[in-house]
Design a protein around this motif. Structure first.
Motif, mmCIF file in Angstrom:
data_model
loop_
_atom_site.group_PDB
_atom_site.id
_atom_site.type_symbol
_atom_site.label_atom_id
_atom_site.label_comp_id
_atom_site.label_asym_id
_atom_site.label_seq_id
_atom_site.Cartn_x
_atom_site.Cartn_y
_atom_site.Cartn_z
ATOM 1 N N VAL A 153 52.401 12.857 28.745
ATOM 2 C CA VAL A 153 53.319 11.914 28.089
ATOM 3 C C VAL A 153 53.876 10.945 29.126
ATOM 4 C CG1 VAL A 153 55.508 11.647 26.841
ATOM 5 C CG2 VAL A 153 53.931 13.482 26.202
ATOM 6 N N GLU A 154 54.316 11.483 30.257
ATOM 7 C CA GLU A 154 54.848 10.641 31.347
ATOM 8 C C GLU A 154 53.794 9.641 31.814
ATOM 9 O OE1 GLU A 154 57.935 10.647 32.958
ATOM 10 O OE2 GLU A 154 58.609 11.935 31.309
ATOM 11 N N GLN A 155 52.541 10.066 31.832
ATOM 12 C CA GLN A 155 51.452 9.215 32.316
ATOM 13 C C GLN A 155 51.116 8.088 31.346
ATOM 14 O OE1 GLN A 155 47.960 11.494 33.393
ATOM 15 N NE2 GLN A 155 46.651 9.682 33.544
ATOM 16 N N TYR A 156 51.128 8.397 30.036
ATOM 17 C CA TYR A 156 50.627 7.429 29.048
ATOM 18 C C TYR A 156 51.715 6.715 28.246
ATOM 19 C CZ TYR A 156 46.045 9.400 30.080
ATOM 20 O OH TYR A 156 44.902 9.810 30.726
ATOM 21 N N ASN A 157 52.913 7.281 28.142
ATOM 22 C CA ASN A 157 53.992 6.626 27.402
ATOM 23 C C ASN A 157 54.715 5.641 28.323
ATOM 24 O OD1 ASN A 157 56.852 7.847 25.410
ATOM 25 N ND2 ASN A 157 55.956 5.819 25.595
ATOM 26 N N VAL A 158 53.994 4.587 28.681
ATOM 27 C CA VAL A 158 54.477 3.590 29.649
ATOM 28 C C VAL A 158 54.161 2.190 29.118
ATOM 29 C CG1 VAL A 158 54.281 5.105 31.667
ATOM 30 C CG2 VAL A 158 52.301 3.763 30.942
ATOM 31 N N PRO A 159 54.873 1.162 29.600
ATOM 32 C CA PRO A 159 54.631 -0.202 29.103
ATOM 33 C C PRO A 159 53.185 -0.678 29.247
ATOM 34 C CG PRO A 159 56.702 -0.120 30.294
ATOM 35 C CD PRO A 159 56.048 1.218 30.485
ATOM 36 N N ASP A 160 52.437 -0.134 30.203
ATOM 37 C CA ASP A 160 51.021 -0.519 30.361
ATOM 38 C C ASP A 160 50.191 -0.182 29.129
ATOM 39 O OD1 ASP A 160 51.513 -1.483 32.850
ATOM 40 O OD2 ASP A 160 50.608 0.181 33.954
ATOM 41 N N PHE A 161 50.729 0.708 28.281
ATOM 42 C CA PHE A 161 50.045 1.091 27.047
ATOM 43 C C PHE A 161 50.013 -0.073 26.055
ATOM 44 C CE2 PHE A 161 50.362 2.758 22.682
ATOM 45 C CZ PHE A 161 49.325 3.686 22.633
ATOM 46 N N ILE A 162 51.054 -0.918 26.088
ATOM 47 C CA ILE A 162 51.260 -1.940 25.050
ATOM 48 C C ILE A 162 50.109 -2.946 24.928
ATOM 49 C CG2 ILE A 162 52.787 -3.836 24.293
ATOM 50 C CD1 ILE A 162 55.120 -2.197 25.548
ATOM 51 N N PRO A 163 49.618 -3.542 26.039
ATOM 52 C CA PRO A 163 48.597 -4.588 25.892
ATOM 53 C C PRO A 163 47.264 -4.106 25.330
ATOM 54 C CG PRO A 163 49.582 -4.620 28.094
ATOM 55 C CD PRO A 163 50.019 -3.365 27.442
ATOM 56 N N HIS A 164 47.061 -2.793 25.276
ATOM 57 C CA HIS A 164 45.785 -2.250 24.794
ATOM 58 C C HIS A 164 45.892 -1.686 23.383
ATOM 59 C CE1 HIS A 164 44.604 -2.670 28.973
ATOM 60 N NE2 HIS A 164 45.673 -1.961 29.305
ATOM 61 N N ASP A 165 47.051 -1.860 22.745
ATOM 62 C CA ASP A 165 47.314 -1.188 21.472
ATOM 63 C C ASP A 165 47.836 -2.203 20.453
ATOM 64 O OD1 ASP A 165 47.658 1.726 20.346
ATOM 65 O OD2 ASP A 165 49.468 0.655 19.717
ATOM 66 N N PRO A 166 47.601 -1.979 19.147
ATOM 67 C CA PRO A 166 48.157 -2.886 18.127
ATOM 68 C C PRO A 166 49.678 -3.026 18.179
ATOM 69 C CG PRO A 166 46.462 -1.487 17.164
ATOM 70 C CD PRO A 166 46.686 -0.975 18.554
ATOM 71 N N ILE A 167 50.377 -2.092 18.826
ATOM 72 C CA ILE A 167 51.838 -2.193 18.944
ATOM 73 C C ILE A 167 52.249 -3.465 19.692
ATOM 74 C CG2 ILE A 167 52.215 -0.979 21.147
ATOM 75 C CD1 ILE A 167 54.542 0.519 19.793
ATOM 76 N N GLN A 168 51.276 -4.091 20.384
ATOM 77 C CA GLN A 168 51.584 -5.344 21.097
ATOM 78 C C GLN A 168 52.058 -6.440 20.134
ATOM 79 O OE1 GLN A 168 47.852 -7.985 22.004
ATOM 80 N NE2 GLN A 168 47.160 -5.863 22.182
ATOM 81 N N ILE A 169 51.617 -6.383 18.861
ATOM 82 C CA ILE A 169 51.955 -7.462 17.918
ATOM 83 C C ILE A 169 53.438 -7.438 17.561
ATOM 84 C CG2 ILE A 169 51.385 -8.586 15.735
ATOM 85 C CD1 ILE A 169 49.068 -8.592 17.794
ATOM 86 N N PRO A 170 53.999 -6.308 17.076
ATOM 87 C CA PRO A 170 55.452 -6.323 16.846
ATOM 88 C C PRO A 170 56.256 -6.545 18.124
ATOM 89 C CG PRO A 170 54.529 -4.121 16.448
ATOM 90 C CD PRO A 170 53.378 -5.066 16.564
#
Length: 255
Positions: free
Chosen positions: A14-31
């Motif tokens: 969780v510590e490794q992947y629940n980070v802002p770097d996750f955003i640009p690769h995921d649909p969550i970037q839109i909201p």
């Protein structure tokens, strides 16, 4: 691995992947393009609705939707007139076609006018049922109060019909979960994080089975309930944080 060892392993992931770097690769970037609550939740709901299939296609079509709403989703939903929906005539994402899209936009306007928005609608359903998966089923009834084609109903899942409701559970994670990492938004305060269910998909299901957290073979509502039960023992307050761990391990083959 014992449960304590598994918890330690998953907490580290969780510590490794629940980070802002996750955003640009995921649909969550839109909201994440928006700062106002109404914009975030409306954009998030529409993006989650079409979040299946090729990730690049999801993100491209989500951006197209935002463009068609003049990059002001809340203003468009609240103030659009029937003729404003003509611009969506060419929109399609897999089986979600322009008629489905127009129904969703009209329904979101109804949700704003009748219930005061998505958070209030979901919170009302949650308070009445006491269980978030049952609340999703109640929300679906609210959502389709307006006139609609029967085919459009398939785009809102129903956990009471044994659906995993992956996309709505993902949307609820985005809105409800406050992760202190700036990925999930945590802007909804009427539903507790402890009530959330994991957005179960092929990756998370496969990894959960490899880690012996899930016995059920199908990725359905019963599997979600089984996995929920396990994850709540690992962290009763924030069980769906493990979505990041299971997803990351699955996508990056990090097991």
């Amino acid at each position: 691995m014992t449960r304590a060892q598994l918890k330690e392993y998953l907490d580290a992931k969780v510590e490794q992947y629940n980070v802002p770097d996750f955003i640009p690769h995921d649909p969550i970037q839109i909201p994440h393009l928006f700062t106002e609550k109404k914009d975030i939740e409306i954009a998030g709901f529409l993006v989650a609705t079409i979040s299946w299939g090729n990730r690049k296609s999801i993100i491209n079509n989500s951006n197209k939707l935002m463009e068609l709403m003049d990059h002001a989703p809340a203003d468009f939903i609240i103030n659009h007139e029937p003729e404003d929906l003509d611009r969506f005539d060419g929109f399609v994402h897999r089986t979600f076609n322009n008629e489905d899209c127009k129904t969703f936009l009209r329904s979101l306007k109804n949700i704003e006018q009748r219930y005061g928005g998505l958070e209030n609608a979901f919170a009302k359903a949650y308070k009445e049922t006491g269980h978030l998966q049952k609340a999703i089923s109640s929300f679906k009834k609210m959502f389709f109060e307006i006139e609609h084609l029967p085919r459009t109903q398939k785009h809102v899942s129903d956990p009471l019909k044994n659906s995993s409701a992956k996309r709505i559970n993902m949307f609820l994670r985005w809105m409800v979960r406050n992760d202190n990492a700036g990925v999930d938004f945590g802007i909804w305060k009427q539903i507790p994080m402890s009530a959330l269910s994991l957005p179960l998909d092929v990756h998370t299901g496969n990894i959960a089975r490899k880690l012996k957290m899930l016995k059920r073979k199908q990725n359905d509502g019963k599997a979600v309930a089984e996995l929920d039960n396990y994850l709540r023992k690992l962290d009763p307050n924030d069980p769906v944080k493990y979505d990041f761990a299971l997803f990351g391990v699955g996508v990056f083959n990090d097991l």
